[in-house]
Each structure stands twice: as structure tokens, then as C-alpha cells.
Design an enzyme around this catalytic site. Sequence first.
Site, mmCIF file in Angstrom:
data_model
loop_
_atom_site.group_PDB
_atom_site.id
_atom_site.type_symbol
_atom_site.label_atom_id
_atom_site.label_comp_id
_atom_site.label_asym_id
_atom_site.label_seq_id
_atom_site.Cartn_x
_atom_site.Cartn_y
_atom_site.Cartn_z
ATOM 1 N N TYR A 153 0.854 -1.210 0.000
ATOM 2 C CA TYR A 153 0.000 0.000 0.000
ATOM 3 C C TYR A 153 0.884 1.253 0.000
ATOM 4 O O TYR A 153 0.685 2.165 -0.805
ATOM 5 C CB TYR A 153 -0.912 -0.024 1.221
ATOM 6 C CG TYR A 153 -1.864 1.147 1.304
ATOM 7 C CD1 TYR A 153 -3.054 1.153 0.587
ATOM 8 C CD2 TYR A 153 -1.568 2.257 2.097
ATOM 9 C CE1 TYR A 153 -3.927 2.223 0.655
ATOM 10 C CE2 TYR A 153 -2.437 3.337 2.177
ATOM 11 C CZ TYR A 153 -3.618 3.315 1.453
ATOM 12 O OH TYR A 153 -4.479 4.383 1.524
ATOM 13 N N LYS A 157 1.280 4.099 -2.999
ATOM 14 C CA LYS A 157 0.990 5.528 -2.799
ATOM 15 C C LYS A 157 2.250 6.383 -3.023
ATOM 16 O O LYS A 157 2.146 7.519 -3.487
ATOM 17 C CB LYS A 157 0.394 5.767 -1.413
ATOM 18 C CG LYS A 157 -0.983 5.106 -1.208
ATOM 19 C CD LYS A 157 -2.038 5.635 -2.165
ATOM 20 C CE LYS A 157 -3.435 5.131 -1.818
ATOM 21 N NZ LYS A 157 -4.468 5.625 -2.765
HETATM 22 P P1 NDP Z 1 -13.453 2.824 0.748
HETATM 23 O O1 NDP Z 1 -13.062 1.423 0.878
HETATM 24 O O2 NDP Z 1 -14.505 3.396 1.616
HETATM 25 O O3 NDP Z 1 -13.893 3.137 -0.783
HETATM 26 C C1 NDP Z 1 -13.083 2.706 -1.850
HETATM 27 C C2 NDP Z 1 -13.812 2.968 -3.149
HETATM 28 O O4 NDP Z 1 -12.979 2.513 -4.232
HETATM 29 C C3 NDP Z 1 -15.116 2.179 -3.256
HETATM 30 O O5 NDP Z 1 -16.059 2.960 -3.987
HETATM 31 C C4 NDP Z 1 -14.710 0.953 -4.067
HETATM 32 O O6 NDP Z 1 -15.822 0.371 -4.718
HETATM 33 C C5 NDP Z 1 -13.726 1.607 -5.036
HETATM 34 N N1 NDP Z 1 -12.820 0.668 -5.705
HETATM 35 C C6 NDP Z 1 -11.928 -0.192 -5.138
HETATM 36 N N2 NDP Z 1 -11.288 -0.875 -6.106
HETATM 37 C C7 NDP Z 1 -11.774 -0.431 -7.296
HETATM 38 C C8 NDP Z 1 -11.513 -0.755 -8.636
HETATM 39 N N3 NDP Z 1 -10.594 -1.664 -8.972
HETATM 40 N N4 NDP Z 1 -12.193 -0.105 -9.603
HETATM 41 C C9 NDP Z 1 -13.124 0.831 -9.296
HETATM 42 N N5 NDP Z 1 -13.412 1.180 -8.030
HETATM 43 C C10 NDP Z 1 -12.747 0.543 -7.043
HETATM 44 O O7 NDP Z 1 -12.100 3.652 0.885
HETATM 45 P P2 NDP Z 1 -11.772 5.183 1.215
HETATM 46 O O8 NDP Z 1 -12.886 6.052 0.813
HETATM 47 O O9 NDP Z 1 -11.257 5.246 2.579
HETATM 48 O O10 NDP Z 1 -10.516 5.384 0.248
HETATM 49 C C11 NDP Z 1 -10.538 6.197 -0.905
HETATM 50 C C12 NDP Z 1 -9.101 6.559 -1.256
HETATM 51 O O11 NDP Z 1 -8.518 7.258 -0.162
HETATM 52 C C13 NDP Z 1 -8.200 5.338 -1.506
HETATM 53 O O12 NDP Z 1 -7.339 5.604 -2.598
HETATM 54 C C14 NDP Z 1 -7.418 5.216 -0.226
HETATM 55 O O13 NDP Z 1 -6.184 4.592 -0.407
HETATM 56 C C15 NDP Z 1 -7.278 6.667 0.176
HETATM 57 N N6 NDP Z 1 -6.974 6.855 1.602
HETATM 58 C C16 NDP Z 1 -7.879 6.488 2.570
HETATM 59 C C17 NDP Z 1 -7.552 6.629 3.904
HETATM 60 C C18 NDP Z 1 -8.483 6.262 5.009
HETATM 61 O O14 NDP Z 1 -8.062 6.286 6.180
HETATM 62 N N7 NDP Z 1 -9.728 5.926 4.744
HETATM 63 C C19 NDP Z 1 -6.238 7.155 4.302
HETATM 64 C C20 NDP Z 1 -5.386 7.489 3.222
HETATM 65 C C21 NDP Z 1 -5.749 7.344 1.924
HETATM 66 P P3 NDP Z 1 -15.978 -1.230 -4.941
HETATM 67 O O15 NDP Z 1 -15.703 -1.878 -3.635
HETATM 68 O O16 NDP Z 1 -17.352 -1.384 -5.461
HETATM 69 O O17 NDP Z 1 -14.980 -1.587 -5.970
#
Ligand code: NDP
Length: 243
Positions: A153, A157
Site C-alpha cells: 500500500y 501511494k
Molecule cells: P473505501 O473502501 O470506503 O472506498 C473505496 C472505493 O474505491 C469504493 O467505492 C470501491 O468500490 C472503489 N474501488 C476499489 N477498487 C476499485 C476498482 N478496482 N475499480 C473501481 N473502483 C474501485 O475507501 P476510502 O474512501 O477510505 O478510500 C478512498 C481513497 O482514499 C483510496 O485511494 C485510499 O487509499 C485513500 N486513503 C484512505 C484513507 C483512510 O483512512 N480511509 C487514508 C489514506 C488514503 P468497490 O468496492 O465497489 O470496488
Amino acid sequence: MDKKNVLITGSSRGIGRACALAFAGAGWHVFINCRKSLEKLRDVENEILASGGTCTPVPGDVSDPDEVRRIFKIVENTCGGLDALVNNAGIAWFGLLTDMSDEDWRTVTDTNLSSVFYCCRAAVPYMVSRKSGRIINISSMWGTAGASCEAAYSASKSGVHGLTRALAKELAPSNIQVNSIACGVIDTEMNARLDEEERRMLAEEVPAGRFGAPEEAARLALMLAGAPSYLTGQIIGLDGGFL
Ligand code: NDP
């Protein structure tokens, strides 16, 4: 006046959903996307429509280059191309590096990093032709600092940070700005594995004393979409002072 168009990857929940609602609320037409959680994507669509906004669902796996080509065909047929791209889709993987399979490694890096490449490659030609565009990558403080048991991860990033800085230089002459938001701990399903005690201890580690809200990341993404064009190539921390 015509609406501006933005694609937000991974917008069925969490930070992506909050971004979709924020951009739609600010008058953008939003292409919303996810891979699996189609019902939640429909909820986001309904929420946007109910509040007077407009959106187009483009479900698909952004870690797959053919799927990204298909998604961008729909974007082109709908509006010609994007004014902004928010690369948000991402997944976490927790565990020792030595327990990680080849497939796990590829899934994390394809989803978190290669997807950003695929989407930027598809979005940029239209932006260059218009000499205008914004690319906003949702990244992580672990891409800067590295996290134990999150090596893939963190590496993915860090890759997003490198891509951001390099692409910003490549695209600045075309008036396209590329920036990343390096999130700290944000209260989404990505952290659902934590129990109450772990959440409390983690929040205590954050100088701000709490998790961030997805809406705070969304507000910053929307600000970057309207920020001065001289702001590019930046990795902007949104981590409550953690780093
Ligand atoms: P969530 O797990 O809540 O949401 C992730 C989203 O990405 C979902 O809509 C999921 O939908 C979608 N997704 C995952 N894989 C794919 C794919 N291959 N194609 C299309 N859509 C995809 O995560 P967060 O909202 O927390 O995270 C969003 C971003 O923020 C990420 O990049 C994460 O790394 C980053 N981030 C989050 C942190 C946190 O603490 N929450 C901290 C630092 C960064 P589905 O499952 O239907 O595919």
C-alpha cells in the site's frame, strides 16, 4: 453555461462518494464509478439527482486498462472529455510482506497505482487539446512515511506521489495541474477492520485527536479543482498534523 465534467473513481462510498456529492453540489456533472458495490453507486446517483445535480454512472474496474478505455468511451460520447479527474479508487492490504502473494501485490499496485496511470493516459489528450484540466489524486500519508504491515500500500501511494510530481512537470506547459491529497486516517470503510479500542488508540496518535471526515477530503479536492493554476506537483497532507 455548460457544466464542467469530472470523473471520480471509486465513488460508491467513503472519500469518493463525498467528492461526488461535493462536486455535484458545486454544479459539476459527475461521472461516478466503482467496481463491485453497484447498489451503493445507485444510492449516490439518487442522492445527486434528488439534490438537483447531474451524474452518469460508469461502473468498471479501473485496475483493468480495457475497462478504463470502455469507461472513457462513455465519457467521450457523453461530453467529449473531462475538465477534472479525481483518482480516488483504492484498496488496503494489511499483513507481513512475507505473507503477501504475487497476486495480492499485483492487486494492490494495479488498483492504487496503475489505475491512476490508465485514467490519466485516457483523460489527458482532451485536456491538452483544451489547454486546461485538473488531475487530483487521493493518496496517503503512508506514501510519504511508509507504514509497517502496509508495504505494498505504502509503495503504491509513493508511486502516486512520483507520478504526480512527474506528470505535473510534463503537463504544466499545457496548463494542466496535477496534485495529490495525502490523507491521514479518514473515517471510512477502509478502517472498518479496527475495533473500538484500536480506533481510540489511533485517534490519540493524531495531533488533532480524531479521524478525518470524508467530507474534509472532498472539500480539499473541490478546492484543488478551483485553485490557482500555479499550484501544481504538490503532495498536500490532510492528516490532522500526523506527519
Ligand atoms: P473505501 O473502501 O470506503 O472506498 C473505496 C472505493 O474505491 C469504493 O467505492 C470501491 O468500490 C472503489 N474501488 C476499489 N477498487 C476499485 C476498482 N478496482 N475499480 C473501481 N473502483 C474501485 O475507501 P476510502 O474512501 O477510505 O478510500 C478512498 C481513497 O482514499 C483510496 O485511494 C485510499 O487509499 C485513500 N486513503 C484512505 C484513507 C483512510 O483512512 N480511509 C487514508 C489514506 C488514503 P468497490 O468496492 O465497489 O470496488
